[in-house]
Design a protein around this motif. Structure first.
Motif: not given
Length: 230
Positions: A131-139
């Motif tokens: 749900g957040f892949n298209t609108q987040s930076i994953g660290i």
């Protein structure tokens, strides 16, 4: 008279040049100086010897409204660039060979050497949080942080990387910080680390991804195509 004209002309040229070489009202030189001051060392894909990947998808929303924090979840730790690079390569192999994704899922990975390792980078959709892949930076920070915190070098790199993203316009200034466990059923980013994250200024328990119908279809497509979120 000619000397006076030359001085005035020079001032005008400098003024025009300074105005042209700007981004969002700041001279490029100022932005570059801010990046060098704020951004941690980022080890490029070439430097950690990543496998070559080309078929990325651009983020739907950039600058992103969310930063999602992870831990590796495996009790492998590293304190120098060579060892961390080897672990990052193992993450990439796991994600590509066993999970069938196009690349390592994270946008960035951090080691306890204090370095940041480039994953999918600032501009491309990751595979790390449903749900957040298209609108987040994953660290993600390398290691398992259920019972202890990452060391000071890694935590400093995390905070510096987020500030860097805000400075260069890749993360919204009013971004929301969340842990992976807020997006799906998981222990990630580990109990001790999650407690730390909850104390940071931009952490929120109000998690609402920004969606339109196109994005919903896109996330479903990515999931079916074997390039989903973990």
């Amino acid at each position: 008279m000619s000397s006076i004209f030359f001085v005035v002309y020079s001032v005008c040229v400098v003024f025009i040049f300074d105005c042209v070489n700007t981004t969002f009202g700041k001279p490029f030189a100022t932005i570059e100086a801010e990046q060098n001051l704020i951004c941690p060392k980022i080890v490029t894909r070439e430097e950690w010897r990543a496998r070559v990947v080309t078929n990325y998808k651009l983020l739907d929303i950039s600058p992103t409204p969310y930063v999602v924090v992870h831990h590796g979840g495996i009790k492998h730790y590293c304190f120098n660039e060579n060892a961390c690079s080897e672990i990052v390569r193992s993450y990439q192999n796991l994600h590509m060979d066993e999970r069938g994704w196009i690349d390592i899922g994270y946008n960035f990975v951090i080691g306890e050497d204090g370095n940041v390792y480039e994953g999918r980078g600032w501009n491309f959709i990751g595979a790390h949080a449903p749900g957040f892949n298209t609108q987040s930076i994953g660290i993600s920070i390398i290691g398992d942080f259920t019972k202890r915190l990452p060391n000071k070098a890694a935590l400093k790199a995390l905070n510096s990387l987020i500030k860097c993203g805000v400075t260069i316009g890749k993360i919204q200034r009013d971004y929301k910080l969340i842990g992976h466990r807020q997006t799906r059923e998981t222990e990630c980013p580990g109990t001790s680390f999650y407690e730390y994250i909850q104390k940071l200024p931009n952490w929120t328990n109000k998690v609402t991804p920004i969606y339109d119908r196109q994005q919903i279809k896109r996330e479903r497509y990515i999931s079916l195509a074997g390039n989903p979120s973990i």
